[in-house]
Design a protein around this motif. Sequence first.
Motif, PDB file in Angstrom:
ATOM      1  N   LYS A 117       0.823  -1.211   0.000  1.00 16.15           N
ATOM      2  CA  LYS A 117       0.000   0.000   0.000  1.00 16.15           C
ATOM      3  C   LYS A 117       0.852   1.253   0.000  1.00 16.15           C
ATOM      4  O   LYS A 117       0.559   2.224  -0.706  1.00 16.15           O
ATOM      5  N   LYS A 118       1.922   1.244   0.794  1.00 17.93           N
ATOM      6  CA  LYS A 118       2.805   2.415   0.890  1.00 17.93           C
ATOM      7  C   LYS A 118       3.888   2.307  -0.177  1.00 17.93           C
ATOM      8  O   LYS A 118       4.977   1.791   0.073  1.00 17.93           O
ATOM      9  N   LYS A 119       3.585   2.798  -1.367  1.00 17.68           N
ATOM     10  CA  LYS A 119       4.490   2.638  -2.505  1.00 17.68           C
ATOM     11  C   LYS A 119       5.860   3.266  -2.266  1.00 17.68           C
ATOM     12  O   LYS A 119       6.878   2.783  -2.776  1.00 17.68           O
ATOM     13  N   ASP A 120       5.891   4.352  -1.498  1.00 13.94           N
ATOM     14  CA  ASP A 120       7.151   5.056  -1.264  1.00 13.94           C
ATOM     15  C   ASP A 120       7.855   4.607   0.019  1.00 13.94           C
ATOM     16  O   ASP A 120       8.892   5.171   0.378  1.00 13.94           O
ATOM     17  N   LEU A 121       7.280   3.625   0.694  1.00 16.67           N
ATOM     18  CA  LEU A 121       7.870   3.168   1.954  1.00 16.67           C
ATOM     19  C   LEU A 121       9.290   2.652   1.718  1.00 16.67           C
ATOM     20  O   LEU A 121       9.515   1.765   0.899  1.00 16.67           O
ATOM     21  N   GLY A 122      10.252   3.239   2.422  1.00 13.96           N
ATOM     22  CA  GLY A 122      11.626   2.770   2.326  1.00 13.96           C
ATOM     23  C   GLY A 122      12.371   3.226   1.100  1.00 13.96           C
ATOM     24  O   GLY A 122      13.460   2.730   0.813  1.00 13.96           O
ATOM     25  N   SER A 123      11.814   4.190   0.349  1.00 17.31           N
ATOM     26  CA  SER A 123      12.514   4.670  -0.847  1.00 17.31           C
ATOM     27  C   SER A 123      13.541   5.743  -0.511  1.00 17.31           C
ATOM     28  O   SER A 123      14.535   5.909  -1.218  1.00 17.31           O
ATOM     29  N   LEU A 124      13.291   6.478   0.573  1.00 19.20           N
ATOM     30  CA  LEU A 124      14.211   7.529   1.007  1.00 19.20           C
ATOM     31  C   LEU A 124      14.778   7.194   2.378  1.00 19.20           C
ATOM     32  O   LEU A 124      14.085   6.630   3.230  1.00 19.20           O
ATOM     33  N   HIS A 125      16.036   7.560   2.584  1.00 17.77           N
ATOM     34  CA  HIS A 125      16.653   7.347   3.895  1.00 17.77           C
ATOM     35  C   HIS A 125      16.608   8.662   4.661  1.00 17.77           C
ATOM     36  O   HIS A 125      17.400   9.575   4.417  1.00 17.77           O
ATOM     37  N   ALA A 126      15.639   8.765   5.563  1.00 16.61           N
ATOM     38  CA  ALA A 126      15.441   9.996   6.331  1.00 16.61           C
ATOM     39  C   ALA A 126      15.116   9.636   7.774  1.00 16.61           C
ATOM     40  O   ALA A 126      13.942   9.631   8.179  1.00 16.61           O
ATOM     41  N   PRO A 127      16.146   9.291   8.579  1.00 22.61           N
ATOM     42  CA  PRO A 127      15.913   8.907   9.976  1.00 22.61           C
ATOM     43  C   PRO A 127      15.094   9.950  10.717  1.00 22.61           C
ATOM     44  O   PRO A 127      15.335  11.154  10.581  1.00 22.61           O
TER      45      PRO A 127
END
Length: 253
Positions: A117-127
């Motif tokens: 569902k979350k297509k962008d989940l884990g695409s960017l590294h932003a702690p």
Amino acid sequence: MVDYLVLCAAAFLAGLIDAVVGGGGLIQIPALFTALPNVPAATLFGTNKLASIWGTSAAAATLARRVKLEWSTAVPAALAAFVLAFLGAYTVTRVPPDFMRKLLPFILILVALYTLKKKDLGSLHAPVHTGLKEKVLAVIVGGGIGFYDGFFGPGTGSFLVFLFVRFFGFNFLGASAVAKVVNVACNLAALLWFGYSGHVLWQLGILMAAFNIAGSMVGSHLAVRHGSGFVRKLFLIVVGSLILKTGYDAFLK
């Protein structure tokens, strides 16, 4: 001789998959049970830990050199996982994990659906956490998964990747790197327990470890080369396989 060749091939493939998203036990443990049907289950699990800890360590070292590894999260999570994995191993000797066996497929389905569902989940590294909050959350995640790994185990690496992506804001590649460090701690705790109990085939485990390391090196380089998109896709494949395997074990076996 054929059985040993099969086990070495399984160890290589398990190391490759495990280096990227976890889930190598899907390959290595069934191979051990098939090749050595008369060996006690505890000894096969102990031998699996001996083989896999070296591959996981090699993957952690490789990823640490190639990507930014969030040590401020990894260290407290690994320490908590090490301690709680012992407690989980002790608990499983007192409380049968039957309820977890039936619950696990449904948890994995939720993880897969959320990731899809979350297509962008884990695409960017932003702690998203720093300081004390980061360390406390890392201890909670590491300790919880460490206990689960000692108590039951299937999918530990995949759960770690998902939790570090979902709750810490890491991309899939960064989450995989931190997950490897925590997984080493879990495996070490379990290996100490199995070794102390006499449940390790040392010569076979060391032989498989060599192939597991080779597979982990290939998997680590693939993950770094192809990035978080590749890791995400493989994560979903492994979680899907875990759903089928754990569902079969829980309700059809």
